[in-house]
Design an enzyme around this catalytic site. Structure first.
Site, short mmCIF file in Angstrom:
data_model
loop_
_atom_site.label_atom_id
_atom_site.label_comp_id
_atom_site.label_asym_id
_atom_site.label_seq_id
_atom_site.Cartn_x
_atom_site.Cartn_y
_atom_site.Cartn_z
N LYS A 130 0.85 -1.19 0.00
CA LYS A 130 0.00 0.00 0.00
C LYS A 130 0.88 1.23 0.00
O LYS A 130 2.01 1.20 0.50
CB LYS A 130 -0.86 0.02 1.27
CG LYS A 130 -2.06 0.93 1.17
CD LYS A 130 -3.20 0.24 0.46
CE LYS A 130 -4.35 1.18 0.19
NZ LYS A 130 -5.44 0.54 -0.56
N GLY B 272 -27.08 0.68 0.01
CA GLY B 272 -26.24 1.40 -0.96
C GLY B 272 -26.48 0.91 -2.37
O GLY B 272 -26.25 -0.27 -2.67
N GLY C 247 -25.04 2.42 -5.11
CA GLY C 247 -24.09 3.22 -5.89
C GLY C 247 -23.54 2.33 -6.99
O GLY C 247 -24.31 1.67 -7.71
N TYR D 186 -25.75 -1.16 -7.21
CA TYR D 186 -26.59 -1.05 -8.40
C TYR D 186 -26.41 -2.28 -9.31
O TYR D 186 -27.38 -2.91 -9.74
CB TYR D 186 -26.23 0.23 -9.15
CG TYR D 186 -26.85 0.35 -10.52
CD1 TYR D 186 -28.18 0.75 -10.66
CD2 TYR D 186 -26.11 0.07 -11.66
CE1 TYR D 186 -28.75 0.85 -11.92
CE2 TYR D 186 -26.68 0.17 -12.92
CZ TYR D 186 -27.99 0.56 -13.05
OH TYR D 186 -28.55 0.66 -14.29
P1 NAD Z 1 -20.35 4.04 -4.23
O1 NAD Z 1 -19.96 5.28 -3.54
O2 NAD Z 1 -20.56 4.03 -5.70
O3 NAD Z 1 -21.74 3.51 -3.58
C1 NAD Z 1 -22.01 3.52 -2.21
C2 NAD Z 1 -23.43 4.08 -2.05
O4 NAD Z 1 -23.81 3.92 -0.71
C3 NAD Z 1 -23.53 5.58 -2.38
O5 NAD Z 1 -24.47 5.74 -3.41
C4 NAD Z 1 -23.98 6.21 -1.07
O6 NAD Z 1 -24.93 7.24 -1.27
C5 NAD Z 1 -24.61 5.03 -0.35
N1 NAD Z 1 -24.58 5.13 1.10
C6 NAD Z 1 -23.57 5.51 1.92
N2 NAD Z 1 -23.94 5.40 3.22
C7 NAD Z 1 -25.20 4.94 3.21
C8 NAD Z 1 -26.12 4.65 4.25
N3 NAD Z 1 -25.81 4.77 5.53
N4 NAD Z 1 -27.35 4.21 3.89
C9 NAD Z 1 -27.68 4.07 2.59
N5 NAD Z 1 -26.85 4.34 1.57
C10 NAD Z 1 -25.63 4.77 1.89
O7 NAD Z 1 -19.30 2.92 -3.78
P2 NAD Z 1 -19.04 1.47 -4.39
O8 NAD Z 1 -17.95 1.53 -5.38
O9 NAD Z 1 -20.33 0.81 -4.72
O10 NAD Z 1 -18.42 0.77 -3.11
C11 NAD Z 1 -19.23 0.37 -2.03
C12 NAD Z 1 -18.39 -0.39 -1.01
O11 NAD Z 1 -17.76 -1.49 -1.65
C13 NAD Z 1 -17.24 0.43 -0.42
O12 NAD Z 1 -17.07 0.02 0.91
C14 NAD Z 1 -16.05 0.03 -1.26
O13 NAD Z 1 -14.84 0.20 -0.56
C15 NAD Z 1 -16.36 -1.43 -1.48
N6 NAD Z 1 -15.68 -2.00 -2.65
C16 NAD Z 1 -15.93 -1.50 -3.89
C17 NAD Z 1 -15.29 -2.05 -4.99
C18 NAD Z 1 -15.56 -1.57 -6.38
O14 NAD Z 1 -15.17 -2.24 -7.33
N7 NAD Z 1 -16.23 -0.45 -6.56
C19 NAD Z 1 -14.36 -3.10 -4.81
C20 NAD Z 1 -14.14 -3.61 -3.53
C21 NAD Z 1 -14.80 -3.04 -2.46
#
Ligand code: NAD
Length: 359
Positions: free
Chosen positions: A83, A180, A182, A186
């Protein structure tokens, strides 16, 4: 943390290398930690954060690098854990020169460490890093957005957990609560609908994401954020922020399975994984089920192909079944079992390399 001494800590957790770097021209201040390279080069993103103390930055970097070792090992990748953290206010420090300076430090590690984007760094930032080093992944026009692959891995993890609980991995007829919607949430909801999920509840804070769901899938029902944990469903899928499984939320969970994309979802890894085990809730360890993102960038190293990355993410199904078996056999939480699983793989590969074979 008054008594923190770096070499004691490195010895305790078996770190290989800690590098501090400072660039005279841009003021770049950073730390790269290489935890373990038994399986391959250490891979982990670069995070920019305005840490209050240097010790805080160092401890964060050490902890995150170690997490990456287990994540890649459990994902079956030939990667170690590393990291980088950069100390500063992201909105003020970023520039082309700043990231090219980072690229030069990464290059100086000669491939022992590969970087990527993380909190407060983007694909555009990484394109500057790539001007100075070959050891960077997650670039524009290569593996692209990891979220569909991450969500696909979570989808297969959910199937494994359903199989374990009910003897059938079928999504059809099952109900879900997704926190969530997002990026990952989604895509996950879409995959679940395609496979005939009976009922899906979701919660969101972002009005645009709520509206998107209403327009695209009106049958997916919105619930208020504080109601998501107590939904009577088969699977609770946390896909928002970390730390959401804690003393306050776990007693309210009615779902027999927790499986989602969120990182560091347990507020206290040991106490809260035990609490879930004691309540009979099958928890899919976050760093195993959400490995689709790292699996996706890993494929950049060997010539990216989306279908291969998706197929690799589907293997999360078998890995989780193995982890559930270890948890049962050793009467430990699934989180602890996932660590055992990852450490076992590192040890097995270390053992098989104890003879000399010319290549
Ligand atoms: P993102 O920001 O696109 O989506 C997260 C969503 O959660 C947002 O739309 C936000 O409005 C919503 N949110 C936050 N707090 C909330 C709450 N208390 N109640 C309801 N909704 C809430 O993020 P993402 O890329 O989908 O990632 C989500 C999680 O997955 C994170 O913890 C991220 O570290 C983890 N993750 C993501 C990936 C990836 O490929 N994107 C890979 C590994 C881990």
């Amino acid at each position: 943390m008054g008594q923190f001494t770096i070499f004691d800590y490195m010895q305790k957790h078996q770190y290989e290398q800690v590098v501090h770097f400072f660039d005279r021209s841009t003021g770049l201040k950073g730390i790269t930690v290489i935890h373990n390279t038994t399986l391959g080069p250490a891979l982990g993103g670069t995070r920019i954060w305005n840490y209050t103390t240097e010790e805080e930055a160092l401890v964060d970097c050490l902890r995150l690098a170690r997490g990456m070792t287990y994540k890649s090992a459990a994902a079956g990748l030939n990667l170690g854990g590393g990291k980088t953290v950069l100390i500063g206010e992201a909105s003020q420090v970023k520039s082309e020169a700043y990231f090219r300076a980072l690229g030069r430090f990464v290059q100086s590690l000669n491939g022992r460490y590969i970087t990527a984007e993380d909190v407060n760094t983007s694909t555009k930032d990484m394109s500057y890093v790539a001007m100075e080093t070959d050891h960077v992944v997650g670039l524009e026009g290569k593996s692209g957005n990891p979220s569909p692959v991450t969500a696909k891995g979570v989808f297969h993890g959910i199937r494994a957990a359903l199989f374990r609980k009910y003897g059938s991995a079928e999504i059809q007829g099952r109900s879900f609560a997704v926190q969530g919607a997002g990026q990952t949430g989604y895509f996950l909801i879409n995959y679940l609908l395609e496979e005939g999920a009976q009922e899906i509840f979701f919660t969101e804070l972002n009005p645009r994401h709520i509206e998107r769901m209403r327009l695209e899938h009106p049958q997916v029902r919105f619930v208020n954020p504080d109601e998501i944990f107590s939904q009577e469903v088969d699977v609770l899928a946390p896909c928002a922020l970390g730390g959401v499984l804690n003393d306050e939320t776990i007693p309210r969970v009615k779902a027999p399975i927790i499986a989602g994309s969120a990182n560091n979802v347990l507020l206290d890894e040991e106490a809260h994984s035990r609490m879930l085990t004691d309540r009979g809730i099958l928890y899919c360890p976050d760093f195993v089920i959400n490995a689709g993102g790292i699996i996706n960038v890993y494929h950049e190293l060997t010539g990216y192909n989306k279908d291969r990355a998706m197929a690799d993410a589907a293997r999360i199904y078998d890995r989780l079944l193995d982890i559930f078996t270890i948890a049962d056999r050793e009467s430990i939480s699934t989180h602890a079992a996932a660590k055992v699983f990852a450490k076992q793989r590192i040890q097995n590969i270390k053992n098989l390399r104890d003879n000399y074979i010319p290549r």
